[in-house]
Design a protein around this motif. Structure first.
Motif, PDB file in Angstrom:
ATOM      1  N   ASP A 181      -4.906  13.633  19.836  1.00 47.38           N
ATOM      2  CA  ASP A 181      -3.838  14.283  19.342  1.00 47.38           C
ATOM      3  C   ASP A 181      -3.943  14.951  18.115  1.00 47.38           C
ATOM      4  O   ASP A 181      -3.541  16.089  17.418  1.00 47.38           O
ATOM      5  CB  ASP A 181      -2.474  13.759  19.683  1.00 47.38           C
ATOM      6  N   ALA A 182      -4.110  13.933  16.997  1.00 50.58           N
ATOM      7  CA  ALA A 182      -4.374  14.169  15.599  1.00 50.58           C
ATOM      8  C   ALA A 182      -5.431  15.128  15.322  1.00 50.58           C
ATOM      9  O   ALA A 182      -5.143  16.014  14.691  1.00 50.58           O
ATOM     10  CB  ALA A 182      -4.573  12.847  14.847  1.00 50.58           C
ATOM     11  N   GLU A 183      -6.468  15.064  16.115  1.00 47.55           N
ATOM     12  CA  GLU A 183      -7.463  16.127  15.517  1.00 47.55           C
ATOM     13  C   GLU A 183      -7.336  17.420  16.191  1.00 47.55           C
ATOM     14  O   GLU A 183      -7.529  18.508  15.499  1.00 47.55           O
ATOM     15  CB  GLU A 183      -8.883  15.621  16.474  1.00 47.55           C
ATOM     16  N   THR A 184      -6.461  17.460  17.433  1.00 48.37           N
ATOM     17  CA  THR A 184      -6.204  18.716  17.684  1.00 48.37           C
ATOM     18  C   THR A 184      -4.895  19.505  16.939  1.00 48.37           C
ATOM     19  O   THR A 184      -5.245  20.640  16.466  1.00 48.37           O
ATOM     20  CB  THR A 184      -5.408  18.643  19.196  1.00 48.37           C
ATOM     21  N   ALA A 185      -4.097  18.695  16.330  1.00 44.03           N
ATOM     22  CA  ALA A 185      -3.039  19.276  15.615  1.00 44.03           C
ATOM     23  C   ALA A 185      -3.952  19.544  14.179  1.00 44.03           C
ATOM     24  O   ALA A 185      -3.600  20.740  13.469  1.00 44.03           O
ATOM     25  CB  ALA A 185      -2.024  18.145  15.232  1.00 44.03           C
ATOM     26  N   GLU A 186      -4.805  18.731  13.795  1.00 47.95           N
ATOM     27  CA  GLU A 186      -5.502  19.118  12.393  1.00 47.95           C
ATOM     28  C   GLU A 186      -6.388  20.383  12.739  1.00 47.95           C
ATOM     29  O   GLU A 186      -6.456  21.239  11.783  1.00 47.95           O
ATOM     30  CB  GLU A 186      -6.308  18.186  12.180  1.00 47.95           C
ATOM     31  N   ALA A 187      -6.997  20.767  13.685  1.00 47.76           N
ATOM     32  CA  ALA A 187      -7.614  22.060  13.976  1.00 47.76           C
ATOM     33  C   ALA A 187      -6.854  23.032  13.957  1.00 47.76           C
ATOM     34  O   ALA A 187      -7.213  24.223  13.722  1.00 47.76           O
ATOM     35  CB  ALA A 187      -8.319  21.740  15.440  1.00 47.76           C
ATOM     36  N   GLY A 220       0.709  18.271   8.790  1.00 49.34           N
ATOM     37  CA  GLY A 220       2.004  17.041   8.785  1.00 49.34           C
ATOM     38  C   GLY A 220       1.966  16.539  10.244  1.00 49.34           C
ATOM     39  O   GLY A 220       2.276  15.263  10.055  1.00 49.34           O
ATOM     40  N   THR A 221       1.662  17.332  11.361  1.00 54.74           N
ATOM     41  CA  THR A 221       1.852  16.836  12.550  1.00 54.74           C
ATOM     42  C   THR A 221       0.707  15.485  12.902  1.00 54.74           C
ATOM     43  O   THR A 221       0.944  14.480  13.400  1.00 54.74           O
ATOM     44  CB  THR A 221       1.698  17.590  13.539  1.00 54.74           C
ATOM     45  N   ALA A 222      -0.448  15.972  12.483  1.00 57.70           N
ATOM     46  CA  ALA A 222      -1.531  15.143  12.479  1.00 57.70           C
ATOM     47  C   ALA A 222      -1.158  13.765  11.368  1.00 57.70           C
ATOM     48  O   ALA A 222      -1.566  12.685  11.822  1.00 57.70           O
ATOM     49  CB  ALA A 222      -2.782  15.534  11.986  1.00 57.70           C
ATOM     50  N   ARG A 223      -0.873  13.910  10.474  1.00 60.49           N
ATOM     51  CA  ARG A 223      -0.634  12.764   9.468  1.00 60.49           C
ATOM     52  C   ARG A 223       0.693  11.912  10.167  1.00 60.49           C
ATOM     53  O   ARG A 223       0.365  10.547   9.996  1.00 60.49           O
ATOM     54  CB  ARG A 223      -0.074  13.279   8.048  1.00 60.49           C
ATOM     55  N   ALA A 266       0.470   5.766  14.470  1.00 60.65           N
ATOM     56  CA  ALA A 266      -0.803   5.039  15.300  1.00 60.65           C
ATOM     57  C   ALA A 266      -1.138   3.691  14.079  1.00 60.65           C
ATOM     58  O   ALA A 266      -1.457   2.609  14.893  1.00 60.65           O
ATOM     59  CB  ALA A 266      -1.942   5.788  15.464  1.00 60.65           C
ATOM     60  N   LEU A 267      -1.095   3.893  13.272  1.00 60.38           N
ATOM     61  CA  LEU A 267      -1.215   2.788  12.333  1.00 60.38           C
ATOM     62  C   LEU A 267      -0.328   1.709  12.278  1.00 60.38           C
ATOM     63  O   LEU A 267      -0.750   0.479  11.923  1.00 60.38           O
ATOM     64  CB  LEU A 267      -1.489   3.340  10.755  1.00 60.38           C
ATOM     65  N   ARG A 268       0.787   2.096  12.328  1.00 60.82           N
ATOM     66  CA  ARG A 268       1.927   1.134  12.593  1.00 60.82           C
ATOM     67  C   ARG A 268       1.603   0.250  13.630  1.00 60.82           C
ATOM     68  O   ARG A 268       2.228  -0.715  13.776  1.00 60.82           O
ATOM     69  CB  ARG A 268       3.374   1.777  12.678  1.00 60.82           C
ATOM     70  N   VAL A 269       1.348   1.018  14.913  1.00 55.86           N
ATOM     71  CA  VAL A 269       0.981   0.207  16.026  1.00 55.86           C
ATOM     72  C   VAL A 269      -0.328  -0.542  16.055  1.00 55.86           C
ATOM     73  O   VAL A 269      -0.389  -1.849  16.529  1.00 55.86           O
ATOM     74  CB  VAL A 269       0.826   1.181  17.271  1.00 55.86           C
ATOM     75  N   PHE A 270      -1.371  -0.168  15.380  1.00 57.33           N
ATOM     76  CA  PHE A 270      -2.678  -0.785  15.398  1.00 57.33           C
ATOM     77  C   PHE A 270      -2.967  -0.779  13.715  1.00 57.33           C
ATOM     78  O   PHE A 270      -3.991  -0.119  13.193  1.00 57.33           O
ATOM     79  CB  PHE A 270      -3.661  -0.046  16.124  1.00 57.33           C
ATOM     80  N   ARG A 277     -10.015   7.383   9.521  1.00 53.66           N
ATOM     81  CA  ARG A 277      -9.448   8.589   9.981  1.00 53.66           C
ATOM     82  C   ARG A 277      -8.350   9.116   8.874  1.00 53.66           C
ATOM     83  O   ARG A 277      -8.418  10.349   8.440  1.00 53.66           O
ATOM     84  CB  ARG A 277      -9.141   8.794  11.358  1.00 53.66           C
ATOM     85  N   ALA A 278      -7.447   8.319   8.653  1.00 49.69           N
ATOM     86  CA  ALA A 278      -6.245   8.883   7.814  1.00 49.69           C
ATOM     87  C   ALA A 278      -6.806   9.008   6.219  1.00 49.69           C
ATOM     88  O   ALA A 278      -6.258   9.885   5.762  1.00 49.69           O
ATOM     89  CB  ALA A 278      -5.250   7.860   7.922  1.00 49.69           C
ATOM     90  N   ALA A 279      -7.801   8.294   5.965  1.00 45.72           N
ATOM     91  CA  ALA A 279      -8.353   8.518   4.664  1.00 45.72           C
ATOM     92  C   ALA A 279      -8.970   9.774   4.464  1.00 45.72           C
ATOM     93  O   ALA A 279      -8.903  10.589   3.646  1.00 45.72           O
ATOM     94  CB  ALA A 279      -9.243   7.375   4.208  1.00 45.72           C
ATOM     95  N   ASP A 280      -9.865  10.214   5.449  1.00 47.61           N
ATOM     96  CA  ASP A 280     -10.704  11.435   5.818  1.00 47.61           C
ATOM     97  C   ASP A 280      -9.410  12.612   5.500  1.00 47.61           C
ATOM     98  O   ASP A 280      -9.777  13.391   4.869  1.00 47.61           O
ATOM     99  CB  ASP A 280     -11.515  11.503   6.896  1.00 47.61           C
ATOM    100  N   LEU A 281      -8.393  12.271   6.434  1.00 45.66           N
ATOM    101  CA  LEU A 281      -7.465  13.592   6.288  1.00 45.66           C
ATOM    102  C   LEU A 281      -6.763  13.604   4.999  1.00 45.66           C
ATOM    103  O   LEU A 281      -6.722  14.998   4.401  1.00 45.66           O
ATOM    104  CB  LEU A 281      -6.531  13.141   7.346  1.00 45.66           C
ATOM    105  N   GLU A 282      -6.528  12.422   4.365  1.00 39.30           N
ATOM    106  CA  GLU A 282      -5.947  12.913   2.981  1.00 39.30           C
ATOM    107  C   GLU A 282      -6.998  13.298   2.210  1.00 39.30           C
ATOM    108  O   GLU A 282      -6.702  14.114   0.916  1.00 39.30           O
ATOM    109  CB  GLU A 282      -5.259  11.449   2.560  1.00 39.30           C
ATOM    110  N   ARG A 283      -8.239  12.944   2.161  1.00 36.40           N
ATOM    111  CA  ARG A 283      -9.176  13.373   1.157  1.00 36.40           C
ATOM    112  C   ARG A 283      -9.458  14.967   1.460  1.00 36.40           C
ATOM    113  O   ARG A 283      -9.680  15.614   0.446  1.00 36.40           O
ATOM    114  CB  ARG A 283     -10.519  12.928   1.701  1.00 36.40           C
ATOM    115  N   THR A 284      -8.988  15.377   2.709  1.00 40.24           N
ATOM    116  CA  THR A 284      -9.446  16.781   2.822  1.00 40.24           C
ATOM    117  C   THR A 284      -8.247  17.509   2.521  1.00 40.24           C
ATOM    118  O   THR A 284      -8.192  18.622   1.937  1.00 40.24           O
ATOM    119  CB  THR A 284      -9.853  17.175   4.351  1.00 40.24           C
TER     120      THR A 284
END
Length: 935
Positions: A557-563, A568-571, A577-581, A590-597
């Motif tokens: 879902d995060a990859e689809t939203a980012e595409a 904001g939705t992907a974040r 997900a990070l709160r759960v895992f 994956r979260a770090a790559d999203l913030e870097r981009t």
């Protein structure tokens, strides 16, 4: 004969005239049969035929060339002198012409002559002659009288022309000019100037046209238009002629009609518009229209209450250009189908604006509940007040129409009036979500809350109202400057509101799917409400997902939203997900790559700080955090991060080497050396020992590097890179025996390492022992039979030793190209290689490296075909694709070369050679942006 009357058929018993030929009068001619052979008679003579033709009234064929003018003769008698004999002959011909003319006069009475011949009467013959003579005399008299009344100009001036023979030369010269006798004022003689050549040339070429294109026109896409007969079309003259014809037509239409006596004034622009509107129809179209008219006529007569039939019939007449008939038909349709709003709307469309208003006014008593009728009536009004009046009148008839209320509110100029209308609208239509939301948007924040609460109570099944409430709370949180704590508390209310809304919707059996909630979240983000988007994700992302599939589903879902661009939705999805895992390294990366981009350095640093807190054993996260600090220019912070990483991972090889690199890059060589010593003590890995030796070598401490390598080889005798570095150090010092010993020890310890074999071969080649280099490579291929690098090195040895033909032979053995392309005998190759040596097809038949070398080994004309074979046999190896790109580069096909470079990188992004060639290509033919992208 007894009665005294002549017998009409008596001539049949009379003897035939002399020289009579049967059938000659109707065109028959004599013929000779077999029985006529011997005393056969001759055919008629030419004189006899001419006399018979004269009796029938036919003129003999005359050759137009036999009576030529003596002065203009050509051919046999051209250029001869006109003598007395010629004059006598001309007189004879004139006499003959007169006789012939007399005979022609007699032929004018052909009916009488034929009658005379039939009756053979002398009295009739005399009467005929008398009539012909009298007619000829009368015609001559009438012609003379006509010539006397209307003489020709030539006859009128005949005497004057004869008098010109007596005019002397002096009188002829004294004849005045015609222009001198006019009474017009003569212009004064003006001064004349010499006209420049440029004006003359320009005037000369003004009416000309080009029949060829120059080079600039050809490069700009010019074209020639040759005609069918080989002539070129002068488009300028065609345009001028067209304009002239159009001007004449306009003048004729705008002029006075002589037949009716009425003057018609036509606007040229309007006339042109009407010409554009004229539709010329073919015979087939006219026939189709007639057949369709018959069908529609039958339809409306058989079923007059069928509204679409009347509409179709009217549109057919409109298409045929008969607007009057179309309006009559649609009027009949309105009479027959008064309850159909489509018929009334079609009637309004076919009439002008004023008539359409009347038609729609007549439609209201019949279809007053039709929203379309009222909207069409409002569209006919050009004044806002009139439109508002029509719409308010429509609300009296249809108070429960949401569309009419929306149109009426849109016409209100002030927000207060719109608010009043919407308040009334929600009272009349309490189930309209759109009206409630519109009223909430117009109200102040406090009143908007009350409106939304009323709406929620009126429509408990609407998720839009809950989302609007969340967005309203978010806007209030960011409306003014507030402390972060207070703002965070208000934003938490947004989460609670959306969560409560989802729960209430479930109670009322309103179950939206995950995809629908995700779309609502993306819509909120696009409309500027990121916190509401996050609240929707928190409340709904876990719906309809199995527990074991949650991680994969949320990452997808995060990859689809980012595409889609919804960062904001992907974040928000990754945050949930990070709160759960919280202990999943892949999620943190994956979260770090999203913030870097898409994020900022602060957001990236915050994510990495949280990541190393939850995953302290993840060396990659520590290194990413330290690198970000280093790139930002904060070296002390990077050191602090690495110190914390040492505490969490004391034996981590990567962290020790990262700390050494950080100190070495920033000039702290002593600190770096100390770190390496500590790392060899604490971590004690083969890679750390290797990096220590490399560090000492780079700093010029050769003896220290050799000592480090000796110690490392005792601990790790199977690590090939230690032998490589030791041999390279000895080779750089020209100590070939020590280098040879180091490589030999490495080959003995690591016989499967191809690089060691290649370095040993190059050492022998550098020492001038090419034969020994070949022998080493042969042994290497025996130990590593499927290594294309060894075959490539063997080819390189042959090339560097000057044996181009031998190099091609070795390359052919590597790719088996002699067998496929050069018809090399298989038995002979087997004999040359020996029974224990394998062929290249068995070793590396699909090697991209060898096929790439084979392409470059070919002559220039054959490289393209060889590259095709290479692509097929190497299964589109990235190195071969890079070679094809270089071929296009050599042919100056820039775009194709760039596309093939991209394909090569896509095939294998880890090959540095491809990136190097592409970077060189972009530096030569690309833009700064493309160079930066590749670099």
């Amino acid at each position: 004969m007894a009665s005294g009357k002549p017998n009409k058929l008596a001539f049949l018993s009379m003897p035939a005239p002399a020289s009579y030929v049967a059938g000659l009068g109707r065109g028959a001619s004599g013929f000779t049969t077999r029985s006529d052979i011997g005393p056969a008679r001759e055919g008629p003579s030419a004189e006899t035929i001419a006399e018979a033709q004269a009796r029938r009234g036919e003129e003999p064929d005359v050759d137009p060339e036999q009576f030529q003018d003596p002065d203009n003769e050509y051919g046999l008698f051209a250029g001869t002198t006109y003598e007395a004999d010629d004059e006598e002959a001309d007189k004879i011909y004139e006499l003959v012409d007169k006789n012939m003319d007399a005979r022609r006069r007699a032929r004018r009475c052909v009916p009488l002559v034929s009658f005379l011949v039939c009756n053979r009467s002398t009295v009739l013959h005399l009467s005929l002659l008398r009539v012909c003579v009298s007619r000829e005399a009368r015609e001559d008299e009438e012609l003379a009288k006509h010539r006397a009344e209307r003489p020709k100009i030539q006859q009128q001036f005949a005497d004057l022309k004869r008098g010109l023979s007596s005019v002397t030369d002096e009188e002829w010269e004294n004849i005045p000019e015609v222009g001198n006798l006019t009474r017009k004022k003569r212009k004064r003689d003006e001064r004349s100037f010499v006209v420049p050549d440029s004006v003359i040339i320009g005037d000369r070429t003004q009416g000309e046209y080009e029949n060829a294109l120059d080079a600039q026109q050809q490069t700009n896409g010019g074209f020639e238009t040759p005609a069918e007969n080989g002539m070129l079309t002068n488009l300028v003259e065609m345009g001028q002629a067209r304009d002239k014809i159009l001007s004449l037509k306009l003048d004729q239409v705008s002029g006075t009609s002589t037949s009716s006596g009425l003057a018609t004034s036509v606007d040229p622009k309007g006339y042109l518009t009407s010409l554009d509107s004229v539709v010329l129809k073919t015979d087939a179209e006219i026939g189709d229209i007639k057949r369709a008219r018959m069908l529609f006529d039958s339809l409306v007569k058989s079923n007059p209450k069928h509204a679409p039939g009347w509409i179709a019939a009217a549109r057919l007449e409109e298409h045929a250009g008969r607007m009057v008939a179309a309006r009559k038909l649609i009027k009949a349709g309105c009479d027959q189908c008064p309850k159909s709003d489509d018929v009334w709307l079609e009637a309004a469309r076919l009439h002008n604006n004023d008539d359409a208003k009347v038609i729609l006014a007549n439609a209201v008593p019949h279809v007053g509940q039709s929203v379309r009728i009222w909207l069409a009536a409002a569209d006919l009004e050009h004044d806002v007040k009139a439109k508002r009046r029509v719409l308010r009148k429509s609300l009296e008839h249809i108070p429960n129409s949401v569309r009419l209320w929306k149109e009426t509110v849109n016409l209100e100029a002030s927000a207060a009036d719109a608010r009043t209308l919407l308040s009334r609208a929600v009272e009349v239509i309490p189930l309209s979500v759109e009206l409630w939301l519109a009223l909430a948007r117009l109200e102040t924040p406090d009143k908007a809350k009350a409106v939304l609460n009323k709406a929620r109570k009126a429509i408990p099944t609407s998720h839009e109202i809950w989302i609007a409430a969340g967005r309203l709370l978010e806007q209030q949180a960011y409306a003014t400057e507030k402390p972060d704590e207070q703002r965070n508390k208000e934003l938490e209310v947004v989460d609670k509101t959306i969560e409560a809304g989802v729960g209430q919707l479930k109670k009322h059996q309103v179950l939206l799917t995950r995809e629908q909630w995700l779309k609502e979240a993306e819509r909120c983000e696009s409309e500027g409400s990121p916190r509401t988007c996050e609240a929707i994700i928190k409340a709904t992302i876990a719906m309809e997902v199995e527990e074991e599939d949650r991680l994969e589903t949320w990452l997808s879902d995060a990859e689809t939203a980012e595409a889609k661009g919804n960062v904001g939705t992907a974040r928000a999805i990754l945050a949930y997900a990070l709160r759960v895992f919280p202990d999943r390294r892949t999620l943190w990366r994956r979260a770090a790559d999203l913030e870097r981009t898409h994020g900022t350095r602060d957001s990236l640093s915050s994510i990495l700080e949280r990541a190393v807190y939850h995953c302290p054993q993840a060396e990659v996260l520590w290194l990413m955090w330290a690198k970000e600090k280093w790139i930002a220019g904060d070296v002390p912070a990077a050191r602090e991060v690495l110190e914390k990483a040492f505490v969490a991972n004391p034996e981590s090889e990567q962290i020790w080497l990262a700390a050494v690199k950080l100190e070495a890059e920033n000039g702290e060589l002593g600190v770096a050396r100390e770190l390496l010593v500590r790392a060899r003590t604490v971590a004690d890995t083969q890679r750390i020992w290797m990096k220590s030796a490399v560090f000492e070598r780079q700093q010029g401490q050769i003896s220290t590097a050799l000592e480090t390598l000796s110690t490392a080889l005792k601990k790790y005798p199977k690590f090939a890179k230690l032998y490589m570095i030791q041999g390279q150090i000895h080779q750089s010092q020209k100590n070939y025996p020590a280098a040879r010993a180091a490589f030999a020890a490495g080959i003995k310890a690591c016989p499967k390492d191809v690089t060691l074999w290649i370095l040993a071969s190059r050492l022998e080649e550098a020492d001038g022992k090419s034969i020994k280099a070949r022998a080493l490579l042969d042994k290497a291929r025996l130990a590593n039979p499927a290594s294309d690098a060894l075959w490539a090195e063997a080819v390189g040895v042959e090339e560097r030793s000057g044996g181009a033909a031998q190099a091609k032979t070795v390359l052919a053995r590597g790719t088996n190209s002699y067998r496929s392309n050069h018809d090399f005998p298989i038995w002979l190759m087997d004999d040359c290689l020996g029974s224990g040596t394998t062929t290249g097809l068995q070793d590396c038949p699909t090697s991209g490296l060898l096929w790439s070398m084979a392409v470059w080994a070919e002559p220039r004309p054959g490289r393209k075909s060889r590259s095709t074979d290479a692509l097929k046999k190497s299964n589109n190896d990235p190195l071969v694709i890079c070679t094809v790109a270089r071929l296009f580069w050599a042919e100056r096909k820039i775009e194709k070369a760039r596309q093939w470079f991209e394909r090569a990188v896509t095939g294998n992004a880890d090959l540095g050679d491809i990136w190097a060639w592409w970077l060189k290509f972009e530096r030569q033919h690309g833009t700064p942006v493309s160079v930066i992208r590749v670099a």
